[in-house]
Design a protein around this motif. Sequence first.
Motif, PDB file in Angstrom:
ATOM      1  N   ASP A 105      47.452  32.967  22.267  1.00 20.66           N
ATOM      2  CA  ASP A 105      47.911  33.700  23.447  1.00 20.66           C
ATOM      3  C   ASP A 105      47.316  33.144  24.738  1.00 20.66           C
ATOM      4  OD1 ASP A 105      45.343  34.558  23.075  1.00 20.66           O
ATOM      5  OD2 ASP A 105      45.808  36.684  23.070  1.00 20.66           O
ATOM      6  N   THR A 106      46.547  32.065  24.613  1.00 18.27           N
ATOM      7  CA  THR A 106      46.068  31.331  25.780  1.00 18.27           C
ATOM      8  C   THR A 106      46.279  29.840  25.528  1.00 18.27           C
ATOM      9  OG1 THR A 106      43.812  31.183  24.924  1.00 18.27           O
ATOM     10  CG2 THR A 106      44.299  33.020  26.404  1.00 18.27           C
TER      11      THR A 106
ATOM     12  N   GLY B 283      40.159  15.245  34.946  1.00 16.40           N
ATOM     13  CA  GLY B 283      38.964  15.823  34.365  1.00 16.40           C
ATOM     14  C   GLY B 283      38.894  17.337  34.480  1.00 16.40           C
ATOM     15  N   ASP B 284      39.886  17.952  35.094  1.00 18.99           N
ATOM     16  CA  ASP B 284      39.910  19.405  35.224  1.00 18.99           C
ATOM     17  C   ASP B 284      40.457  20.037  33.942  1.00 18.99           C
ATOM     18  OD1 ASP B 284      39.028  19.371  37.891  1.00 18.99           O
ATOM     19  OD2 ASP B 284      41.074  19.071  38.619  1.00 18.99           O
ATOM     20  N   THR B 285      40.040  21.278  33.691  1.00 20.73           N
ATOM     21  CA  THR B 285      40.631  22.042  32.590  1.00 20.73           C
ATOM     22  C   THR B 285      41.361  23.244  33.184  1.00 20.73           C
ATOM     23  OG1 THR B 285      38.619  23.356  32.274  1.00 20.73           O
ATOM     24  CG2 THR B 285      38.873  21.393  30.901  1.00 20.73           C
ATOM     25  N   TYR B 286      42.508  23.525  32.613  1.00 21.54           N
ATOM     26  CA  TYR B 286      43.342  24.640  33.041  1.00 21.54           C
ATOM     27  C   TYR B 286      43.555  25.558  31.856  1.00 21.54           C
ATOM     28  CZ  TYR B 286      44.616  21.989  37.232  1.00 21.54           C
ATOM     29  OH  TYR B 286      44.586  21.305  38.412  1.00 21.54           O
ATOM     30  N   THR B 287      43.349  26.855  32.070  1.00 19.77           N
ATOM     31  CA  THR B 287      43.587  27.854  31.028  1.00 19.77           C
ATOM     32  C   THR B 287      44.632  28.833  31.536  1.00 19.77           C
ATOM     33  OG1 THR B 287      41.316  27.646  30.239  1.00 19.77           O
ATOM     34  CG2 THR B 287      42.531  29.607  29.562  1.00 19.77           C
ATOM     35  N   PHE B 288      45.716  28.979  30.764  1.00 22.18           N
ATOM     36  CA  PHE B 288      46.800  29.902  31.098  1.00 22.18           C
ATOM     37  C   PHE B 288      46.764  31.080  30.145  1.00 22.18           C
ATOM     38  CE2 PHE B 288      48.419  25.756  32.379  1.00 22.18           C
ATOM     39  CZ  PHE B 288      48.906  26.013  33.647  1.00 22.18           C
ATOM     40  N   GLY B 289      47.134  32.245  30.637  1.00 21.96           N
ATOM     41  CA  GLY B 289      47.244  33.429  29.788  1.00 21.96           C
ATOM     42  C   GLY B 289      47.598  34.642  30.616  1.00 21.96           C
TER      43      GLY B 289
ATOM     44  N   ILE C  94      45.960  31.808  35.796  1.00 29.94           N
ATOM     45  CA  ILE C  94      45.464  30.466  35.489  1.00 29.94           C
ATOM     46  C   ILE C  94      44.006  30.405  35.919  1.00 29.94           C
ATOM     47  CG2 ILE C  94      46.285  29.587  37.701  1.00 29.94           C
ATOM     48  CD1 ILE C  94      46.721  26.890  36.378  1.00 29.94           C
ATOM     49  N   ARG C  95      43.208  29.763  35.090  1.00 33.15           N
ATOM     50  CA  ARG C  95      41.786  29.566  35.392  1.00 33.15           C
ATOM     51  C   ARG C  95      41.551  28.063  35.434  1.00 33.15           C
ATOM     52  NH1 ARG C  95      37.918  33.269  34.749  1.00 33.15           N
ATOM     53  NH2 ARG C  95      39.284  34.468  33.418  1.00 33.15           N
TER      54      ARG C  95
ATOM     55  N   LEU D 143      43.281  32.978  38.774  1.00 35.59           N
ATOM     56  CA  LEU D 143      44.229  33.096  39.874  1.00 35.59           C
ATOM     57  C   LEU D 143      45.524  33.665  39.317  1.00 35.59           C
ATOM     58  CD1 LEU D 143      43.691  29.531  41.358  1.00 35.59           C
ATOM     59  CD2 LEU D 143      42.693  31.658  42.185  1.00 35.59           C
ATOM     60  N   LEU D 144      46.004  34.758  39.886  1.00 36.10           N
ATOM     61  CA  LEU D 144      47.230  35.370  39.405  1.00 36.10           C
ATOM     62  C   LEU D 144      48.431  34.585  39.908  1.00 36.10           C
ATOM     63  CD1 LEU D 144      46.409  39.150  39.919  1.00 36.10           C
ATOM     64  CD2 LEU D 144      46.042  37.724  37.914  1.00 36.10           C
ATOM     65  N   LEU D 145      49.339  34.271  38.987  1.00 36.95           N
ATOM     66  CA  LEU D 145      50.525  33.505  39.345  1.00 36.95           C
ATOM     67  C   LEU D 145      51.777  34.362  39.439  1.00 36.95           C
ATOM     68  CD1 LEU D 145      50.129  30.267  37.201  1.00 36.95           C
ATOM     69  CD2 LEU D 145      49.581  30.621  39.589  1.00 36.95           C
ATOM     70  N   SER D 146      51.693  35.618  39.063  1.00 36.28           N
ATOM     71  CA  SER D 146      52.880  36.472  39.105  1.00 36.28           C
ATOM     72  C   SER D 146      52.673  37.595  40.112  1.00 36.28           C
ATOM     73  CB  SER D 146      53.178  37.050  37.722  1.00 36.28           C
ATOM     74  OG  SER D 146      52.096  37.798  37.239  1.00 36.28           O
TER      75      SER D 146
END
Length: 161
Positions: free
Chosen positions: A83-84, A92-98, A106-107, A114-117
């Motif tokens: 679910d993530t 080199g960045d990491t992105y976490t969606f959920g 997104i983190r 950060l809220l995307l919706s």
Amino acid sequence: MTQHQRVAKHFGFTLLETIIYVGLFGVLMAGLISAVYPYLKHAEKNTTGILTASESAFIEQKVLSVFAQTNAIIEPNADEVGDTLTVATYTGDTYTFGTNNGAFAIRINEGDALLLSAERVNVQNFLITHHAPTEHSSRYVEYSFTADNALVGPIRYYFQF
């Protein structure tokens, strides 16, 4: 003896005329409101649908823009469902969606989410499947979510790494 006739001039309306006009106006307004109300409700429903579709497209574009920079999928593991989604990029960045309390978030690099919706669109049930590469297919992910109870997806993205 001269008779003078007095001609009374009436200014305005009598009480009876005023009551009749107010009653007719009330009947006309009631008819107008009952005729227009369904159109207003339908317009509200269309606005909600358009907002949901717009938010869904925005979320898809944000995810796809990160996928274009991705060089590794950290979570979920190959051939697993989660679910993530956590990915590493060429920079080199990491992105976490959920989802986070009904919003898609997104983190970046373990920072704040950060809220995307939009607050008016409830995003739930984010599911992602990570498919390992085979001899017939490259690595891909398939994800879906619900926005205001409308299913978005599954959306499939193929990677070249």
